[in-house]
Design an enzyme around this catalytic site. Structure first.
Site, PDB file in Angstrom:
ATOM      1  CD  GLU A  46      37.155  37.644  47.005  1.00  0.00           C
ATOM      2  OE1 GLU A  46      37.238  37.974  48.200  1.00  0.00           O
ATOM      3  OE2 GLU A  46      38.145  37.596  46.244  1.00  0.00           O
ATOM      4  CD1 TRP A  47      31.219  41.303  42.631  1.00  0.00           C
ATOM      5  CD2 TRP A  47      29.214  41.067  43.571  1.00  0.00           C
ATOM      6  NE1 TRP A  47      30.482  42.422  42.306  1.00  0.00           N
ATOM      7  CE2 TRP A  47      29.242  42.304  42.864  1.00  0.00           C
ATOM      8  CE3 TRP A  47      28.045  40.697  44.240  1.00  0.00           C
ATOM      9  CZ2 TRP A  47      28.163  43.170  42.835  1.00  0.00           C
ATOM     10  CZ3 TRP A  47      26.957  41.566  44.201  1.00  0.00           C
ATOM     11  CH2 TRP A  47      27.015  42.786  43.497  1.00  0.00           C
ATOM     12  NE  ARG A  48      37.882  42.971  46.647  1.00  0.00           N
ATOM     13  CZ  ARG A  48      39.179  43.266  46.449  1.00  0.00           C
ATOM     14  NH1 ARG A  48      40.058  42.314  46.245  1.00  0.00           N
ATOM     15  NH2 ARG A  48      39.594  44.529  46.491  1.00  0.00           N
ATOM     16  CG  HIS A 142      43.657  41.125  53.408  1.00  0.00           C
ATOM     17  ND1 HIS A 142      42.459  40.825  54.022  1.00  0.00           N
ATOM     18  CD2 HIS A 142      43.731  40.339  52.307  1.00  0.00           C
ATOM     19  CE1 HIS A 142      41.832  39.896  53.317  1.00  0.00           C
ATOM     20  NE2 HIS A 142      42.583  39.588  52.271  1.00  0.00           N
ATOM     21  CE  LYS A 169      42.058  36.212  51.802  1.00  0.00           C
ATOM     22  NZ  LYS A 169      41.250  37.035  50.864  1.00  0.00           N
ATOM     23  CB  SER A 231      41.621  40.420  43.867  1.00  0.00           C
ATOM     24  OG  SER A 231      42.045  39.179  44.403  1.00  0.00           O
ATOM     25  CD  GLN A 235      44.691  37.113  43.017  1.00  0.00           C
ATOM     26  OE1 GLN A 235      44.167  37.351  41.935  1.00  0.00           O
ATOM     27  NE2 GLN A 235      44.097  37.376  44.165  1.00  0.00           N
TER      28      GLN A 235
END
Length: 254
Positions: A46-48, A142, A169, A231, A235
């Site tokens: 995942e590129w944030r 989120h 999600k 992120s 995690q």
């Protein structure tokens, strides 16, 4: 059941895929990290973009995409701009966000785009546009402050699903163990009632970190692990996470 398959990986069946976020600020560091992850056991990268110092410069973003295209190989590439309201590190206007999504559609290397469903003015229109370009869509929501009541979480997931997303999600913050159990129950129910739409859920922080491990049982198809920079709170380190998930999967197969 219609299966979602990207780069030969079935999403929503078996061991949850492990996605590792790239949280670097500068171009060369981003490319270096993606190069490393492309050679790792991670299933997804995942590129944030909200962390990237040049996220508001289309040419700078394009340069990164062009540089990583030949590197990614069989790794699924998730392209995410996380707004501050949703727990990210930057804020932008609708026009800049549209431009970033256009770059994803043109790139030829982006497999999935994260779309903050309830922050979009016309989310269904945006989903269709992205999908018509050949890009799959993860609609997300989120909540870094609390875990909504179960019926609210169910409603959020159902609305995103009805919008036509490829994957939905939901990430929430627990205040106690009951919040974690509620999220897992909602995940299992949604997975059972919507078998054609893969779901990603997580309960963040220390209380909720068990939710990052039990997706194969409750239905969450992707879990996020960290290489050097997480992120979100809770995690696991990616190799530790892969080892635990492999053990659970092997036990389930016996």
């Amino acid at each position: 059941m219609n299966e979602l398959v990207i780069k030969g990986k079935v999403i929503g069946r078996g061991r949850p895929l492990v996605c590792v976020p790239v949280m670097e600020r500068e171009r060369d560091d981003i490319i270096k990290e993606i190069t490393y992850l492309s050679q790792s056991r991670a299933d997804m990268i995942e590129w944030r973009l909200d962390v990237f110092s040049g996220y508001d410069d289309c040419n700078a973003v394009r340069e990164v995409l062009e540089a990583v295209t030949p590197i990614l190989g069989k790794k699924i590439f998730l392209y995410t701009f996380r707004s501050k309201k949703q727990g990210g590190q930057a804020e932008t206007d609708a026009e800049t966000l549209d431009n970033l999504q256009e770059l994803a559609m043109e790139s030829g290397c982006v497999d999935l785009v994260d779309l903050e469903y309830f922050e979009e003015e016309h989310p269904i229109r945006k989903i269709r546009k992205l999908q018509e370009s050949g890009v799959h869509v993860v609609t997300s929501h989120h909540d870094f402050s609390e875990t909504p009541e179960p019926e609210v979480m169910q409603m959020l997931l159902e609305k995103m699903c009805a919008g036509g997303a490829d994957i939905v999600k939901l990430a929430v913050m627990p205040q106690n163990v009951s919040d974690v159990l509620n999220l897992l129950a909602v995940t299992a129910r949604f997975h059972e009632e919507n078998p054609d739409t893969p779901i990603i859920t997580m309960s963040m922080g220390k209380i909720g970190n068990i939710s990052r491990l039990c997706g194969e049982t409750f239905g969450s198809c992707v879990t996020f692990g960290a290489h050097e920079k997480p992120s979100a709170p809770g995690q696991y380190e990616m190799n530790q996470l892969l080892g635990i998930l492999d053990t659970i999967h092997e036990s389930n197969d016996r």
